[in-house]
Design a protein around this motif. Structure first.
Motif, PDB file in Angstrom:
ATOM      1  N   ILE A   1       0.726  -1.175  -0.178  1.00 47.75           N
ATOM      2  CA  ILE A   1      -0.152  -0.499   0.221  1.00 47.75           C
ATOM      3  C   ILE A   1       1.313   1.321   0.372  1.00 47.75           C
ATOM      4  O   ILE A   1       1.953   1.732   0.605  1.00 47.75           O
ATOM      5  N   VAL A   2       0.463   1.924  -0.678  1.00 48.64           N
ATOM      6  CA  VAL A   2       1.346   3.182  -1.042  1.00 48.64           C
ATOM      7  C   VAL A   2       0.501   4.984  -1.364  1.00 48.64           C
ATOM      8  O   VAL A   2      -0.003   4.815  -1.907  1.00 48.64           O
ATOM      9  N   ASP A   3       0.986   5.142  -0.109  1.00 50.56           N
ATOM     10  CA  ASP A   3       0.429   6.507  -0.284  1.00 50.56           C
ATOM     11  C   ASP A   3       1.351   7.633  -1.572  1.00 50.56           C
ATOM     12  O   ASP A   3       2.181   7.847  -1.943  1.00 50.56           O
ATOM     13  N   PRO A   4      -0.197   7.599  -2.314  1.00 45.01           N
ATOM     14  CA  PRO A   4       0.301   8.295  -3.817  1.00 45.01           C
ATOM     15  C   PRO A   4       1.188   9.828  -4.162  1.00 45.01           C
ATOM     16  O   PRO A   4       1.878  10.253  -4.715  1.00 45.01           O
ATOM     17  N   ALA A   5       0.455  10.259  -3.068  1.00 37.50           N
ATOM     18  CA  ALA A   5       0.933  11.832  -2.949  1.00 37.50           C
ATOM     19  C   ALA A   5       2.892  12.154  -2.203  1.00 37.50           C
ATOM     20  O   ALA A   5       3.112  12.344  -2.600  1.00 37.50           O
TER      21      ALA A   5
ATOM     22  N   GLY B   1       4.211   9.208  -2.095  1.00 37.66           N
ATOM     23  CA  GLY B   1       5.140   7.613  -2.396  1.00 37.66           C
ATOM     24  C   GLY B   1       5.580   6.566  -1.037  1.00 37.66           C
ATOM     25  O   GLY B   1       6.530   6.030  -1.708  1.00 37.66           O
ATOM     26  N   SER B   2       5.060   7.326   0.168  1.00 37.33           N
ATOM     27  CA  SER B   2       5.815   6.315   1.465  1.00 37.33           C
ATOM     28  C   SER B   2       4.902   4.552   1.067  1.00 37.33           C
ATOM     29  O   SER B   2       4.114   5.146   0.890  1.00 37.33           O
ATOM     30  N   VAL B   3       5.850   4.118   1.315  1.00 40.04           N
ATOM     31  CA  VAL B   3       4.684   3.120   1.646  1.00 40.04           C
ATOM     32  C   VAL B   3       4.353   2.595   2.577  1.00 40.04           C
ATOM     33  O   VAL B   3       4.939   2.995   4.155  1.00 40.04           O
ATOM     34  N   LEU B   4       3.182   2.595   2.816  1.00 37.24           N
ATOM     35  CA  LEU B   4       2.748   2.400   4.141  1.00 37.24           C
ATOM     36  C   LEU B   4       2.709   0.688   4.968  1.00 37.24           C
ATOM     37  O   LEU B   4       2.412   0.864   5.524  1.00 37.24           O
ATOM     38  N   LEU B   5       2.593  -0.277   3.615  1.00 36.02           N
ATOM     39  CA  LEU B   5       2.719  -1.608   3.374  1.00 36.02           C
ATOM     40  C   LEU B   5       3.118  -1.880   3.138  1.00 36.02           C
ATOM     41  O   LEU B   5       2.610  -1.822   1.736  1.00 36.02           O
ATOM     42  N   GLU B   6       4.120  -3.109   3.473  1.00 31.60           N
ATOM     43  CA  GLU B   6       4.949  -4.051   2.065  1.00 31.60           C
ATOM     44  C   GLU B   6       4.528  -5.582   3.116  1.00 31.60           C
ATOM     45  O   GLU B   6       5.325  -5.401   3.566  1.00 31.60           O
ATOM     46  N   VAL B   7       3.924  -6.164   2.252  1.00 31.33           N
ATOM     47  CA  VAL B   7       3.433  -7.815   2.135  1.00 31.33           C
ATOM     48  C   VAL B   7       4.756  -8.527   1.658  1.00 31.33           C
ATOM     49  O   VAL B   7       5.227  -8.328   0.761  1.00 31.33           O
ATOM     50  N   SER B   8       5.691  -9.266   2.187  1.00 30.91           N
ATOM     51  CA  SER B   8       6.327  -9.811   1.805  1.00 30.91           C
ATOM     52  C   SER B   8       6.187 -11.444   1.824  1.00 30.91           C
ATOM     53  O   SER B   8       5.353 -11.773   1.605  1.00 30.91           O
TER      54      SER B   8
END
Length: 58
Positions: free
Chosen positions: A45-49, A51-58
């Protein structure tokens, strides 16, 4: 696949391991697609404004 999400409705059906998500359905967003998926299929899940990754599933 990347989706633009303005709002979500989510829930579980009996026996589901992962929640289902429906996007952009309530309220309706003109020109945006309504998408349906399960949380088990998320990669990030990435904040489009920002570019911060809010959640990354490995």
């Amino acid at each position: 696949m990347m989706l633009t999400v303005f709002n979500i409705a989510w829930g579980y059906d009996l026996g589901d391991e992962y929640a289902h998500i429906t996007t952009n359905i309530s309220p309706d967003v003109d020109g945006e697609s309504v998408d349906f998926f399960f949380t088990g299929s998320l990669a990030a899940i990435v904040d489009p404004a920002s570019g911060s990754v809010l959640l990354e599933v490995s």
